[in-house]
Design a protein around this motif. Structure first.
Motif, mmCIF file in Angstrom:
data_model
loop_
_atom_site.group_PDB
_atom_site.id
_atom_site.type_symbol
_atom_site.label_atom_id
_atom_site.label_comp_id
_atom_site.label_asym_id
_atom_site.label_seq_id
_atom_site.Cartn_x
_atom_site.Cartn_y
_atom_site.Cartn_z
ATOM 1 N N ASN A 1 1.753 1.975 6.974
ATOM 2 C CA ASN A 1 0.941 2.225 8.093
ATOM 3 C C ASN A 1 0.930 0.812 8.626
ATOM 4 N N PRO A 2 1.971 0.379 9.485
ATOM 5 C CA PRO A 2 1.708 -0.928 10.059
ATOM 6 C C PRO A 2 0.756 -0.991 10.962
ATOM 7 N N GLU A 3 0.026 -1.695 11.310
ATOM 8 C CA GLU A 3 -0.913 -1.942 12.353
ATOM 9 C C GLU A 3 -0.530 -1.196 13.648
ATOM 10 N N GLY A 4 -1.250 -0.408 14.056
ATOM 11 C CA GLY A 4 -0.954 0.182 15.557
ATOM 12 C C GLY A 4 -0.005 1.243 15.552
ATOM 13 N N THR B 1 0.779 -1.053 -0.047
ATOM 14 C CA THR B 1 0.105 0.103 0.013
ATOM 15 C C THR B 1 0.996 1.217 0.023
ATOM 16 N N PRO C 1 -7.359 5.569 6.729
ATOM 17 C CA PRO C 1 -7.069 5.862 5.486
ATOM 18 C C PRO C 1 -7.229 4.565 4.433
ATOM 19 N N ARG C 2 -7.561 3.604 4.637
ATOM 20 C CA ARG C 2 -7.602 2.523 4.039
ATOM 21 C C ARG C 2 -8.826 2.333 3.009
ATOM 22 N N VAL D 1 -6.151 11.768 14.149
ATOM 23 C CA VAL D 1 -6.837 11.731 12.631
ATOM 24 C C VAL D 1 -5.657 11.546 12.023
ATOM 25 N N PRO D 2 -5.741 10.564 11.157
ATOM 26 C CA PRO D 2 -4.455 10.371 10.386
ATOM 27 C C PRO D 2 -4.050 11.243 9.351
ATOM 28 N N GLN E 1 -8.707 -3.596 1.587
ATOM 29 C CA GLN E 1 -7.585 -3.688 2.385
ATOM 30 C C GLN E 1 -7.747 -4.367 3.869
ATOM 31 N N HIS F 1 -12.464 6.581 5.581
ATOM 32 C CA HIS F 1 -12.560 7.923 6.151
ATOM 33 C C HIS F 1 -13.552 8.755 5.297
ATOM 34 N N ILE G 1 -0.197 4.149 14.376
ATOM 35 C CA ILE G 1 -0.804 5.373 14.662
ATOM 36 C C ILE G 1 -1.753 5.350 16.092
ATOM 37 N N SER G 2 -1.743 6.084 16.834
ATOM 38 C CA SER G 2 -2.311 5.653 17.992
ATOM 39 C C SER G 2 -3.728 6.005 17.628
ATOM 40 N N PRO G 3 -4.494 5.258 18.317
ATOM 41 C CA PRO G 3 -6.158 5.257 17.881
ATOM 42 C C PRO G 3 -6.502 6.800 18.422
ATOM 43 N N ASP H 1 -9.140 -0.111 15.543
ATOM 44 C CA ASP H 1 -8.310 0.933 15.387
ATOM 45 C C ASP H 1 -8.604 2.037 14.392
ATOM 46 N N PRO H 2 -8.867 3.098 14.721
ATOM 47 C CA PRO H 2 -9.117 4.334 13.684
ATOM 48 C C PRO H 2 -7.936 4.587 12.980
ATOM 49 N N GLY H 3 -6.930 4.575 13.562
ATOM 50 C CA GLY H 3 -5.537 5.134 12.704
ATOM 51 C C GLY H 3 -5.299 3.911 11.706
ATOM 52 N N TYR H 4 -5.595 2.910 12.161
ATOM 53 C CA TYR H 4 -5.240 1.836 11.168
ATOM 54 C C TYR H 4 -6.166 1.934 9.763
ATOM 55 N N ILE I 1 -0.064 4.076 1.620
ATOM 56 C CA ILE I 1 -0.039 4.572 3.045
ATOM 57 C C ILE I 1 0.685 3.665 3.919
ATOM 58 N N GLY J 1 -3.114 10.703 6.475
ATOM 59 C CA GLY J 1 -3.367 10.292 5.093
ATOM 60 C C GLY J 1 -4.851 10.261 4.521
ATOM 61 N N THR J 2 -5.480 11.141 5.241
ATOM 62 C CA THR J 2 -6.866 11.165 4.801
ATOM 63 C C THR J 2 -7.150 12.542 4.306
#
Ligand SMILES: Nc1ncnc2c1ncn2[C@@H]1O[C@H](COP(=O)(O)OP(=O)(O)OP(=O)(O)O)[C@@H](O)[C@H]1O
Ligand SMILES: Nc1ncnc2c1ncn2[C@@H]1O[C@H](COP(=O)(O)OP(=O)(O)OP(=O)(O)O)[C@@H](O)[C@H]1O
Ligand SMILES: [Mg+2]
Ligand SMILES: [Mg+2]
Lengths: 343, 310, 343, 587, 344
Positions: free
Chosen positions: B6-9, B2, C148-149, B16-17, C153, C107, B11-13, C142-145, B4, B19-20
């Protein structure tokens, strides 16, 4: 009079799958969908294979007919069927003749396994001609018998197009086509998916009955543990392309040894029992791309994970007719098998 | 893998990421497009060709004086260094004619494509989305549009209507040609409509504008984009053909006129002398077609996020 | 609070060769879903479950009957005015694959309805992003994960959770879950069911749960109600646990009997009921709808139509015991469900 | 090559392949000369009383055909025609005066110059008398036209035993009433006669009965095949056994045939030089050039500004390099116009003599053009000429898109004007019909216009000072309509200054040409040429050259360059005893 | 425990379907007739003047030209637009398209009938040829789609599909009629042969049809190969093909299953394209001087032959409408799913 009626009462053949590995070519390289599977189908039994989506069930089933589709490829192993030898060495016409005649296959989503432009009867005749059946009338008679056996009006069904049949009916036609040439080994891939409960129960019953009447060796593949438990004699549990547990169905369900099997059973919604004991497995099933390349495939979701699980793949250990591949289940055994071909 | 990363976890829950945001998405989209194009050299070639034509269409006439120079002593001159494709009947450089004539052709093509696709998509969407009476009405209209033979009608129309600007020409070609797209878009809409996400959007009470613009259209984007490109070739083809037949009045220089004059005035099919004059616009058409064909090949992958990111 | 009375839906199949054929999908169904309540509908394929769900969610019109939302009868409102009411009822699709737009990131998928919500409530735009993350956390991902997908995915379970999160953006009163877990891997099913239960408890969202697998209905909440639909008619209704343990209608009994037995863990119920025939399309009406297939049908059943909760036959023990109602002339309790080996 | 080889070997004459340039060969059309596309081909299976010679000035020069000889009284009132004594139809029936009379009767139903029903029409036949089976006398009405003989001799003759039944029994009486009667009766008679027209046109005899050298054997959509008529009066002159006439759809098609050496003769076509070179390379191929009384011009709409100003017209004339234009547009089919006189140069010299040289030649002269433009009040700003009121001047030259030579010429002219700071462009019309319609509607400022249609001087100047310029013949009287109305798109003034001759009405002079004696005609032509030269209603661009192609590998003895028969078909050449078999005839 | 199968289609229903199609077709024809009537009557340009000047242009003397065109006045339509419309529609009902102006006195239907012969022949031959070729190559391209050959075939299809038909026609004439003149450069048949069933005539017919047919073929081949390829790829992904293989069906049977399912949707396109080609053959007929409907239309336009123009246009449209109906019915006839009204 013809070969297929004469063969009716011969003994069911056994099937032995040895060290089967099937890989798919992906952008990330060749990845194994089935890896090092050893599985023996005892003659005259129904073996169930359960596993979640993507665990490699269909791939395994196709391997039995040496029919893995590109970009897949059988990388290693053998599939020995009594009286046929290693199916994986068959090529061309020999292979074609084996399919249908020796090994019947009921397709996943059998609803779509029929040519929409031809009546069932014509497709049956095509099948007969392809296998040099001389007595086509006899074939049609056999087909009608089989259909009647499954509770349908054979003559009308043979005269129908696929779209004129309901899902359950198509599924039964699929079974008929797999059996009509008197194949002794039958593979059913998800025979009841997308059918409702009552139809599913009917199909399962038919499978069991036909199996017994015709003395078959049957492999039933499904993601529904219940469906398997209803018909199978023995049960193999697949996860991430491996058979993680295999044994008589009552034993595997009654006293599961692999943590995955245990978790799976716990996760099945039941009609009775304590609701609070039921629990989903954490994490998610692996796909080809997310399969770990070393260690135990299940470790990420395993509650009994140990250090050795990270590095070493557990070897299948057979004891008392039951096979388990788990470090935790056979901690007393020190046999560890390392596989590094795919690292 | 991908874009983005962005391996799981990682980014902290709750956060707002990054990448959006729209800009990022757009950037990612174009990166994806680039990746898709790079997968096959032929696609890059296609893009190269189309970009070249676009540049010619925009800047071509600026490369030459308003009054193209003529060489009175070199009528139908053979190809040379100074005139790679020779000269025409009055000694004008053929290459210059192709370059300056491109704008008209491309503009028509573009106008046609935009109109065909806009009309076809709109009608198809409305018919498929509202179904019922609207659908019946619009589909009758579409049947009619499809049943009226375009080229013969164009011939008839050309006597009534002066297609004075490329835009007018494009308008006519577009108005005649939307039927196929409308029908296809309608059937796509009908099938998409049954898809869960459209129904979900309706259930959420999202405005129709959103449903059509944001949910339906992007799903049909590859199809629409493909049709758009094909419409460009179709329009160029039809238009040049009409000029070639001589049934279209013309005022400015363009490829079809060149073909017509080369064949009927220069005898290009009879003697090799005017052959370069004939071949130059032909090659231009072929090249443009080739470029578009090569790009169309990538459309599916460009608009499908999965294929794009692979 | 949503109530439906006498909901009737007849599909007119136009363009069929048989002319305009009428397919009654619902025949006067009454139901009520309370705030935080759980109502399950079960039935065979084609029994009208999906149709009912879609009507409740305002995605389909009905031909007769009334839906009352928060005391407001919908038939009194214009199409436009109805919208805000139906927005409070959100449908969760069976297929999490098609329920999400493949061309939009999660998102984007969540943002659109949240924006709408923000506009309605006069909230700032910044609220949207926070809320999206909050909702995803609420459904356990997990929103962070995820944010953006693209849908492809994510795993099936994650997708279904996203679908639920999207439904929650409207702060719904009722979620209509149409076969919400049937396409999800077995190991993850319970997770979704638990989530729905959790939402009921935490947010007070009512759940209208549609399934053909009765077992799953238990997991939505043991305090729930169960409706058994057959060919558009409710044939039995009552507390979920009650109906599972003491089904009265032969159709309910056949549904329950069809649930596969986990041999090794369970024994089959003593009086499993198997219908006499398969379901058939376009059966004539008149008499009990189930009469033709019912193993216990009598002449009366052929000619007279039993009405829910009113007609008790001679064997009737308790016509409306504990709120349990059925439409059968010959009600009788039978022990059809599997019994755990240990019990 | 042609498939006539075997025929040649057997019968010796072979197949003569050519093209009829004047019409499309239409397999559905009847074998009927009154039908404009009928399968009757002039000179082959279609016969006129006589064939017109290609004379620059005299329209009354003819070769004999069905008419062996004729005489006209000095006052043009009476023509006596004597028929070929041996002439027979292809079914063996002799050609008689009755055939001619029926043909004339049929011609009346169609209308036309010599056979107008209107008694006041110029040059109309008033009475037809059969003197004997081979002699016929025709008298001319009151308005005695100078082209009466020519019109009469051009009459197509059809067999009375085939076509006669088309005329009702009382036809000749009705005709008399129509021509000499009064009021309602005459009108009724007229409409009875014209009412026959449709039947006559649609009549299909089914098979051909011809008095010409050939008889139609078969017609295809693309070709017609004719065989020798054994009864033709001059059959000893006819060499080929068969004639194959091919369809004419486009020049390039003729070019291809010629390069392949398939045609024995092809009619006039415009040819690019490169193509001509290839045609010349074909074995046996030769080019014959002759006089063609047509010229092409750039015509002004004088009711549009600024073209109402003679200075502007002259400026444009000074800027156009006619030689260059001709070289680009019609290098083989035209010679640059020496000047603008309204007349083809060859005819002009014959009519005008030395006066021709005194006409202003409008040699290319940017300086003179500048002066004229300044005189017209134009100014040059930033390298571009602007109109007196300061607005930009855009010259738009209209041509029909289907005439590639005109398109090329117009493009060349715009380029030349552009070089001198005049903003000019070419606008094409979709087809010729549309072009003519819009031209006549006055929609164009400048357009291409055929002029100089000789040899009759009336026809020549009628193109400049006729209907297109406002002069109409109405009930035998001439009147002038205002510019922009009733097809007056040229919009010239009604009176023109003719220098020494004073102020003249060119339209009136033109109409006089119809009836005037030769000397009078000469005088009028002189005046009109001068007026055309000075007032420049058009700028004459080039005079057409009749470029014919022949191939001598199968047949020889074609007419030489500038021969008087050059505009006639090969069939006529054969009748006249021209075409012979080539020595080593081979296909 | 028997199980019924739903019934088969009834004759009445099929008749109703055909009736519906016909009704819609007629409505369409009426609309097109009206449109063409209006457009055509509004076309500027005077046929008499046009004829006169072009005869002069061809070198005829003014007197002769005048004589030749005088007759045309009698054939000009009279009456106001509305009267003309009523008359036109009325005669349409009698299948009377009026009389031609450019070929005075001849019925438009006669002219169209003659022209249609020449259009139908090469169109049919070209379409069928390209269909067969394209379909075969399409299967090949689909099966070899991951290889070089598949790429080349697909690209050739795309390119030929994209290349205008007139480009193909021009190039073919340039090569085979000019540079290396082994083919006739125009016309439908050599007039020297007696029409009928004799070797010379047929040979000449074929000889003249080669280039037009090849042009048709090349021009439509691309579309077929592309469509067939994508259909085959789609069907290859269908389960029943794999199922057939797994049942051990002979390759021949599997191939037939594949081909039949992939070709099915093409048959309707085939019917449509035959309809379409009547109008689309203009370029080919123009280039090869082939006297079909397209050429007839072009000529009628330039000679302002109103009746002929309207008639030809109408016939071309009717061809398409009929082809549309035929395509629908064909589909109904050959696809059992549609036949019985079930979901496809
Ligand atoms: N054509 C293919 N190309 C690449 N990967 C494939 C292909 N077919 C299957 N796979 C992968 O191989 C793995 C096993 O697939 P398989 O179809 O055998 O699973 P399954 O257990 O039958 O799943 P399901 O229950 O969904 O049918 C999966 O991860 C799948 O993604
Ligand atoms: N759009 C429609 N047009 C015509 N008939 C329909 C339509 N939708 C549903 N039906 C019919 O209505 C009946 C009820 O269908 P519905 O989809 O509600 O059943 P279901 O209980 O959800 O079945 P499943 O378990 O298969 O999802 C069926 O007989 C079906 O064929
Ligand atoms: Mg599978
Ligand atoms: Mg449903």
């Amino acid at each position: 009079m013809t070969a297929h009626t004469a063969a009716r009462h011969t003994a069911a053949p056994g099937v032995r799958i040895r060290d089967l590995t099937v890989v798919y070519k992906t952008p990330a390289g060749e990845l194994p969908a089935v890896r090092g599977v050893d599985l023996a189908l005892a003659p005259g039994t129904i073996t169930g294979v359960v596993g979640e989506s993507g665990s490699g069930k269909s791939t395994l089933a196709l391997s039995l007919l040496n029919a893995v589709q590109p970009p897949g490829r059988i990388a290693a192993g053998s599939v020995e069927i009594d009286g046929l030898g290693d199916v994986l060495t068959l090529r061309g016409e020999d292979l074609r003749r084996t399919r249908g005649r020796q090994v019947g296959y009921v397709f996943q989503a059998a609803q779509n396994s029929l040519n929409p432009l031809k009546t069932i009867g014509k497709q049956l005749l095509d099948l007969g001609r392809s296998h040099d059946v001389e007595d086509l009338r006899g074939l049609v008679r056999d087909a009608k018998d089989l259909l009647a056996r499954m509770g349908m009006d054979g003559a009308r069904v043979l005269d129908s197009y696929q779209h004129e049949l309901s899902g359950g009916m198509r599924q039964r036609v699929g079974i008929m086509l797999a059996l009509v040439l008197n194949a002794k080994v039958v593979v059913l891939d998800e025979p009841t998916t997308a059918l409702d409960m009552i139809t599913q129960a009917t199909i399962l019953r038919i499978i069991r009955e036909v199996h017994e009447e015709r003395a078959l060796t049957t492999l039933v593949i499904t993601h529904d543990v219940g469906a398997v438990a209803e018909v199978a004699d023995s049960l193999a549990v697949m996860y991430g392309g491996r058979v993680v547990e295999h044994g008589p169905v009552t034993e595997v369900l009654g006293s599961a040894r692999h943590p995955y099997t245990q978790g799976l059973i716990r996760a099945i919604p039941r009609l009775s029992g304590d609701l609070s004991l039921a629990r989903a497995l954490p994490g998610r099933p692996p796909t080809l791309g997310t399969l770990p390349t070393q260690g135990c495939v299940f470790r990420e979701r395993c509650e009994r994970r140990m250090e050795v699980c990270e590095t070493d793949e557990p070897m299948s250990v057979t004891q008392d007719g039951r096979t388990v591949a788990c470090h935790a289940a056979d901690r007393h055994l020190t046999l560890v098998k390392r596989k590094e071909e795919f690292v | 893998m991908t874009v983005i990363v962005n391996p799981e976890g990682a980014i902290s829950p709750g956060a707002v990421p990054a990448g959006t945001t729209r800009a990022t998405l757009r950037r990612n989209f174009w990166r994806g497009v680039w990746r898709v194009l790079r997968r096959k050299p032929s696609r890059m070639a296609g893009v190269g060709i189309v970009v070249l034509f676009a540049v010619i269409g925009v800047a071509g006439p600026l490369l030459y004086p308003a009054q193209l120079p003529r060489d009175d002593n070199a009528l139908y001159a053979p190809p040379s260094l100074a005139h790679p494709f020779g000269t025409d009947f009055e000694g004008t450089d053929v290459l210059a004619l192709v370059v300056t004539g491109a704008r008209y052709v491309l503009l028509t093509g573009l106008a046609t494509a935009v109109i065909t696709v806009a009309l076809g998509t709109l009608i198809g969407l409305v018919a498929g989305f509202h179904r019922g009476r609207w659908d019946t009405l619009l589909m009758r209209l579409t049947d009619m549009n499809l049943a009226i033979p375009g080229l013969p009608l164009l011939l008839v129309l050309s006597t009534v209507w002066k297609f004075e600007s490329p835009l007018e020409m494009g308008l006519v070609l577009g108005v005649l040609g939307w039927g196929g797209i409308a029908r296809a878009v309608r059937s796509q809409t009908l099938s998409l409509r049954e898809r869960g996400f459209i129904e979900a959007a309706r259930g959420l009470g999202l405005p129709t504008r959103h449903i059509i613009g944001r949910e339906l259209l992007p799903s049909m984007a590859p199809y629409i984009a493909m049709n758009m490109l094909i419409a460009v070739t179709g329009a160029v083809y039809a238009q040049v053909g009409l000029f070639f037949l001589g049934v279209l009045p013309f005022e400015s220089n363009n490829w079809g006129v060149m073909l017509n004059l080369a064949v009927f005035n220069g005898g290009a099919l009879t003697t090799p002398a005017a052959l370069p004059y004939l071949l130059a616009p032909l090659i231009a058409i072929l090249l443009l077609t080739l470029g578009i064909v090569l790009i169309v090949d990538a459309m599916d992958e460009i608009f499908n996020p999965r294929l794009r990111e692979e | 609070m949503i109530t439906g009375t006498g909901i009737t839906k007849i599909f007119k199949q136009r363009g069929s060769v048989l002319g305009a054929r009428e397919v009654p999908a619902l025949r006067g169904v009454d139901f009520a879903v309370a705030k935080g309540g759980a109502v399950s509908f079960i039935g065979e394929s084609g029994s009208g479950k999906t149709t009912l769900g879609r009507i409740v969610a305002g995605l389909e019109t009905h031909d007769a009957g009334e839906i009352v939302i928060d005391g407001v009868p919908m038939s009194t409102l214009s199409h436009r005015r109805r919208q805000p009411y139906f927005r409070r009822i959100q449908l969760i699709h069976q297929d999490p694959y098609s329920a999400l737009n493949p061309t939009r990131t999660i998102h984007q998928t969540l943002e659109a309805p949240l924006r709408l919500r923000a506009r309605q409530a006069g909230r700032p735009r910044s609220w949207v992003d926070g809320r999206a993350a909050e909702l995803l956390a609420m459904v356990g991902i997990d929103p962070g994960y995820v944010l953006p997908r693209y849908p492809h995915q994510l795993s099936g379970g994650m997708r279904q959770r996203v679908v639920i999160a999207r439904a929650l953006t409207m702060d719904p009163e009722v979620l209509v879950a149409d076969e919400a877990v049937s396409m999800i891997d077995v190991s993850l099913r319970l997770g979704i069911l638990a989530l729905l239960k959790d939402l009921r408890e935490r947010l007070g969202v009512g759940v209208l749960f549609i399934t053909h697998d009765i077992a799953t209905a238990r997991y939505i909440g043991d305090d729930g109600e169960l409706y058994v639909l057959y060919r558009g008619q409710v044939v039995e209704r009552g507390a979920t646990e009650k109906i599972i343990s003491d089904p009265v209608h032969p159709y309910t009994q056949s549904l329950l009997s069809a649930i596969p037995v986990l041999h090794g863990l369970e024994r089959p119920g003593a009086e499993r009921v198997v219908p006499r025939e398969m379901q058939r399309e376009g059966e004539p009406d008149g008499g009990c709808l189930f009469a033709r297939r019912c193993p216990f049908s009598t002449e009366r059943c052929e000619n007279e139509m039993p009405v829910l909760g009113r007609d008790g036959g001679p064997e009737q023990e308790a016509g409306q015991e504990g709120g349990q109602e059925y439409a059968c002339f010959h009600p009788r309790r039978r022990s059809v469900i599997p019994v755990g080996v240990g019990e | 090559g042609t498939t006539g080889t075997t025929d040649t070997a057997q019968r010796g004459g072979g197949v003569y392949t050519t093209i009829d340039g004047s019409k499309q060969i239409n397999a559905s059309a009847p074998i009927n000369p009154f039908n404009p596309v009928g399968s009757v081909f002039s000179g082959y299976n279609g016969m006129a009383l006589a064939w017109p010679k290609n004379d620059p000035t005299d329209p009354n020069q003819f070769y004999p055909a069905i008419a062996r000889s004729w005489s006209i009284s000095p006052d043009r009132s009476e023509v006596v025609i004597r028929l070929q004594p041996n002439a027979r139809w292809s079914d063996g029936v002799p050609v008689t005066s009755e055939d001619v009379r029926v043909s004339i009767g049929l011609a009346y139903t169609q209308g036309g110059t010599a056979y107008a029903l209107d008694p006041k029409a110029a040059g109309a036949a008033a009475d037809i008398q059969v003197v004997d089976p081979k002699t016929i006398r025709v008298t001319q009405g009151a308005n005695r036209s100078s082209t009466f003989l020519a019109n009469l001799l051009s009459t197509v003759v059809v067999p009375a035993h085939v076509f006669g039944k088309l005329l009702p029994a009382n036809f000749w009486q009705t005709l008399k009433v129509a021509q000499h009667g009064q009021g309602a009766a005459a009108e009724k008679a007229k409409s009875q006669i014209t009412g026959l027209a449709e039947n006559v046109i649609a009549f299909d005899p089914g098979h051909d009965v011809s008095a010409g050298p050939f008889v139609l054997e078969r017609v295809n959509p693309g070709a017609a095949l004719l065989t020798r008529n054994p009864y033709f009066y001059a059959r000893q002159n006819i060499v080929p056994d068969k004639v194959k006439l091919l369809n004419y759809t486009g020049n390039e098609q003729i070019w291809n045939y010629l390069i392949a050496g398939r045609l024995d003769n092809a009619p006039f076509t415009s040819v690019p030089t490169a193509v001509l070179d290839r045609i010349r390379d074909a074995k046996g191929s030769e080019v014959i050039k002759g006089y063609s009384p047509v010229a092409v011009s750039l015509a002004f709409n004088q009711s549009h500004k600024p073209y109402d100003n003679v200075h502007v017209r002259r400026a444009i004339a000074y800027l156009i390099d006619r030689a260059q234009v001709t070289k680009i547009a019609s290098p083989e089919g035209g010679t640059p116009a020496v000047t603008t006189s309204g007349i083809h140069a060859k005819a002009a010299r014959a009519w005008l003599g030395d006066a021709f040289d005194s006409l202003n030649q409008y040699r290319v002269s940017p300086a003179k053009a500048d002066a004229e433009l300044k005189a017209a009040g134009m100014t040059k700003r930033g390298g571009h000429w602007t109109l007196p009121d300061g607005s930009p001047w855009k010259v738009r030259i209209h041509v029909p898109a289907s005439f590639s030579d005109w398109v090329a010429a117009a493009k060349s002219i715009t380029s030349q004007l552009g070089d001198h700071g005049i903003d000019a462009s070419v606008v094409t019309a979709a087809d010729y019909t549309l072009y003519l319609g819009e031209l006549a509607d006055g929609k164009y400022d400048l357009g291409f216009w055929l002029i100089g249609l000789g040899p009759s001087p009336y026809n020549i100047f009628q193109r400049l000072y006729g209907q297109a310029n406002g002069w109409q013949m109405f009930g035998g009287r001439l009147r002038h309509v205002a510019p922009g109305t009733e097809g007056n798109w040229m919009g010239g003034p009604e009176k023109a200054d003719a220098g020494a001759a004073g102020t003249v009405d060119p339209g009136e002079l033109t109409s006089k040409l119809n009836f005037a004696s030769h000397d009078e005609q000469q005088r009028i032509v002189g005046v009109l040429a001068k007026v055309a030269n000075e007032q420049l209603p058009v700028v004459q661009l080039w005079d057409y050259v009749n470029t014919q192609f022949v191939n001598t590998s199968r047949y020889t003895a074609f007419p030489p360059d500038d021969d008087e028969s050059l505009r006639l078909s090969s069939g006529v050449w054969m009748q006249l005893g021209m075409i012979k078999k080539a020595e080593k005839g081979q296909a | 425990m028997t199980h019924a199968v739903p019934g088969r289609p009834r004759l009445g229903a099929v008749a109703r379907k055909i009736g519906g199609h016909l009704g819609r077709g007629l409505a369409m024809i009426w609309v097109v007739a009206t449109i063409s009537f209006v457009i055509i009557r509004e076309i500027p340009g005077d046929p008499v003047l046009g004829q006169y000047e072009s005869l002069i242009q061809k070198g005829m003397s003014p007197e002769q030209a005048e004589r030749a065109t005088a007759v045309l006045y009698g054939f000009l339509p009279t009456g106001n637009l509305w009267q003309q419309y009523v008359g036109y529609m009325g005669s349409l009902l009698h299948l009377d398209l009026g009389r031609s102006l450019s070929t005075p006195g001849v019925e438009v239907t006669t002219l169209i009938g003659h022209a249609a012969r020449w259009t139908v022949l090469p169109v049919l031959a070209g379409t069928l040829l390209s269909f067969l070729l394209g379909v075969t190559m399409g299967v090949y391209a689909a099966i070899k789609r991951s290889g070089k050959l598949g790429d080349v075939l697909a690209l050739s299809g795309s390119l030929l599909h994209g290349v205008p038909v007139y480009v193909i026609g021009l190039l073919l004439t340039a090569i085979f009629a000019t540079l290396w003149p082994i083919m006739p450069s125009g016309g439908p048949v050599d007039v020297e042969f007696v029409p009928g069933f004799n070797a010379g005539y047929i040979g000449s017919l074929v000889h003249h049809a080669v280039l037009p047919v090849v042009t048709y073929t090349l021009a439509s081949y691309g579309g077929w190969i592309l469509a067939m390829k994508s259909n085959v790829v789609a069907v290859l992904g269908d389960d029943f093909i794999l199922a057939a293989e797994l049942r051990g069906l002979r390759r021949g049977f599997v191939f037939r299953y594949l081909a039949r399912n992939a070709i099915l949707p093409l048959f309707t396109i085939l019917a449509l394209s035959i309809g379409m080609l009547f109008g689309g053959s203009i370029f080919i007929e123009e280039i090869f001087n082939y006297p079909g409907l397209g050429l007839l239309l072009v000529n009628s336009i330039s000679s302002r032959d109103y009746a002929l123009m309207g008639g030809t246009f109408l016939v071309i449209t009717v061809g398409i409408v009929v082809a549309n109906i035929a395509a629908d019915l064909l589909y109904t006839a050959i696809d059992p799913r549609v036949r019985s009204g079930g979901a496809a």
